[in-house]
Enzyme design. Structure first.
Site, PDB file in Angstrom:
ATOM      1  N   CYS A  50       0.822  -1.203   0.000  1.00 57.46           N
ATOM      2  CA  CYS A  50       0.000   0.000   0.000  1.00 57.46           C
ATOM      3  C   CYS A  50       0.864   1.264   0.000  1.00 57.46           C
ATOM      4  CB  CYS A  50      -0.932  -0.005   1.200  1.00 57.46           C
ATOM      5  SG  CYS A  50      -0.053   0.054   2.727  1.00 57.46           S
ATOM      6  N   GLY A 198     -14.538  -4.894   4.995  1.00 60.54           N
ATOM      7  CA  GLY A 198     -13.462  -5.778   4.548  1.00 60.54           C
ATOM      8  C   GLY A 198     -13.162  -6.775   5.649  1.00 60.54           C
ATOM      9  N   ALA A 199     -12.748  -7.989   5.245  1.00 56.18           N
ATOM     10  CA  ALA A 199     -12.498  -9.018   6.268  1.00 56.18           C
ATOM     11  C   ALA A 199     -11.187  -9.753   5.982  1.00 56.18           C
ATOM     12  CB  ALA A 199     -13.671  -9.993   6.304  1.00 56.18           C
ATOM     13  N   MET A 202      -5.790  -6.966   6.956  1.00 56.95           N
ATOM     14  CA  MET A 202      -5.732  -5.676   7.635  1.00 56.95           C
ATOM     15  C   MET A 202      -6.949  -5.485   8.541  1.00 56.95           C
ATOM     16  SD  MET A 202      -2.876  -4.868   6.757  1.00 56.95           S
ATOM     17  CE  MET A 202      -2.594  -3.317   7.548  1.00 56.95           C
ATOM     18  N   SER A 203      -8.088  -6.036   8.129  1.00 56.22           N
ATOM     19  CA  SER A 203      -9.279  -5.919   8.973  1.00 56.22           C
ATOM     20  C   SER A 203      -9.079  -6.730  10.257  1.00 56.22           C
ATOM     21  CB  SER A 203     -10.510  -6.418   8.221  1.00 56.22           C
ATOM     22  OG  SER A 203     -10.721  -5.586   7.113  1.00 56.22           O
TER      23      SER A 203
END
Ligand SMILES: NC(=O)c1ccc[n+]([C@@H]2O[C@H](COP(=O)([O-])OP(=O)(O)OC[C@H]3O[C@@H](n4cnc5c(N)ncnc54)[C@H](OP(=O)(O)O)[C@@H]3O)[C@@H](O)[C@H]2O)c1
EC number: 1.2.1.70
Length: 435
Positions: A50, A198-199, A202-203
């Site tokens: 990212c 989101g899962a 990062m979630s």
């Protein structure tokens, strides 16, 4: 041959440029093939996260190689070279090696020492191997980088504290809430109505930190609800309501804090979605997706505060000093690891001479053995022939062992080159005989 890295990161390029350059896993093979298709590029590997896109290459000529990578980046992003070049950095050889060691250790990360970068370096190596874009040099370099990342985390204090982009995002939420109450400090999230969109990995980290910072419950929205439910099971002490992404508007109306961390290529939340919601209190949106999950126009909607990964700088700066001190502990270790790779690289210079020396000795051995065996005549049994042959090989190997080890050993470049030329002269080794 030269090692070169060309790339951009949160230090050199704003988010709107970084998101145009990110290379998702699905298109990694095509990108690696495209790079390897250039005759300048002998080996290639791509780190896409990212906060950075970095292309490590082994090139024939540093200038032509870097220019080939620049052309690839321009074609991939649709940005002209002159638009892109102010945001790019490039390093050669020792500097490229040092840079990769720092990256793998988390010393170049926005959140100093964060752990995800090491998995991303491992992933870059796995993808390079799977798509056959790595050769012996980059393979060795990436292996060394992974070892560096592991050592920094196990042998210094930098690995402590489980910091990540997700932990910084949760801290940013705490800080903004505090500031809205006139406090310049992190406050508990206990009374907030929180949603996470989101899962994925990062979630999961977001949920861990939300729980640690006092969240009393979370709505977890995901395209695939089953995945959200699986994730929620790992947090038995945090009440989590799992909902499909199609219900997002409902939770944008009722929640006060919404984190987004999906791998969607296009924004999921924009002004058009937010405008009709008719909310009474402030909605804080924190997006850690790259490309962004929340369109830039969301920030212009009344009653909405919207933050992206570049806004994390604010919280990162708050605890950077303590982490900088920890980062200094890692510097020695980084130097050792980089040097180990460079010593190995230098020792490769000796390989052609060593190979010629071995071939020359082998030719002498085979010729002399043949002469001796023919003098012995037919009385010599097969077993005796084998013993004599093994003896001749053993003598050659023993004699060569010390000089070969010396030629490969870490040493100053001039000394090694002098030793190589001496061996070539003494044994009459002609480079023209190399195949
Ligand atoms: N990994 C890192 O270290 C890191 C650090 C900072 C930021 N980020 C950013 O955070 C985001 C998530 O990364 P991750 O590593 O957590 O990803 P991940 O583990 O691969 O999870 C991807 C998530 O995105 C969802 N998703 C994918 N495509 C979607 C679409 N078109 N519409 C809606 N949802 C979609 C997936 O839903 P399904 O379950 O339905 O597939 C899943 O929940 C990315 O933008 C990444 O760049 C990652």
């Amino acid at each position: 041959m030269h090692i070169a890295v060309v790339g951009l990161s949160h230090r050199t390029a704003p988010l709107e440029i970084r998101e145009r350059l990110s290379i998702p896993e699905q298109t990694m093979e095509t990108s690696l093939q495209s790079l390897r298709g250039n005759e300048q590029v002998l080996e290639a590997s791509i780190l896409s996260t990212c906060n950075r896109l970095e292309i490590y290459t082994l090139v024939r000529n540093p200038d032509l190689g870097v220019s080939a990578v620049n052309d690839f980046l321009s074609g991939h992003s649709g940005l002209k070279t002159d638009e892109l070049s102010p945001h790019l950095f490039s390093f050669h050889h020792e500097d490229a090696v040092d840079h990769l060691m720092r990256v793998a250790a988390g010393l170049d990360s926005l959140v100093l020492g964060e752990g995800q970068i090491l998995s991303q370096v491992k992933k870059m190596m796995r993808l390079g191997q799977e798509h056959k874009s790595l050769g012996p040099i980059l393979n060795r370099l990436l292996t060394q980088a992974v070892s560096t990342g592991k050592r920094v985390r196990s042998e210094t204090n930098l690995g402590t504290g489980a910091v990540s982009i997700s932990s910084a995002a949760v801290e940013l939420a705490q800080l903004k809430l505090g500031q809205s109450r006139g406090l310049d400090q992190l406050v508990t999230l206990e009374t907030e109505q929180i949603a996470v969109v989101g899962a994925g990995r990062m979630s999961r980290l977001l949920l861990q930190h939300l729980q640690a910072k006092g969240a009393s419950g979370v709505v977890l929205l995901n395209r695939t609800v089953e995945r959200a439910e699986l994730l929620a099971r790992d947090f038995p002490d945090l009440p989590i309501q799992c909902r499909p992404l199609s219900e997002l508007n409902q939770f944008l109306s009722t929640c006060s804090l919404v984190f987004t961390s999906t791998a969607s290529d296009d924004p999921i939340i924009d002004a058009d979605r937010l405008q009709p919601l008719n909310r009474r209190s402030t909605l804080r949106l924190i997006d850690i997706g790259v490309p962004r999950n929340i369109a830039a126009d969301a920030a212009g909607v009344n009653g909405v505060e919207s933050y992206d990964v570049d806004d994390l700088q604010e919280v990162v700066a708050r605890n950077q000093e303590a982490r900088q001190a920890m980062a200094r502990e890692a510097e020695d270790l980084l130097r050792q690891e980089a040097q180990q790779f460079l010593d190995w690289w230098d020792s490769l210079e000796a390989v052609p001479t060593i190979n010629r020396l071995r071939s020359s000795m082998e030719a002498v051995r085979a010729e002399e053995l043949q002469k001796a065996l023919s003098r012995m005549g037919p009385d010599f049994s097969a077993r005796e022939r084998k013993v004599v042959e093994a003896l001749s090989k053993g003598i050659i190997n023993k004699i060569l062992h010390t000089p070969v080890t010396q030629l490969r050993a870490p040493q100053n470049r001039t000394d090694r080159q002098q030793a190589l030329r001496t061996v070539e002269r003494l044994f009459n080794l002609d480079p023209a005989t190399d195949s």
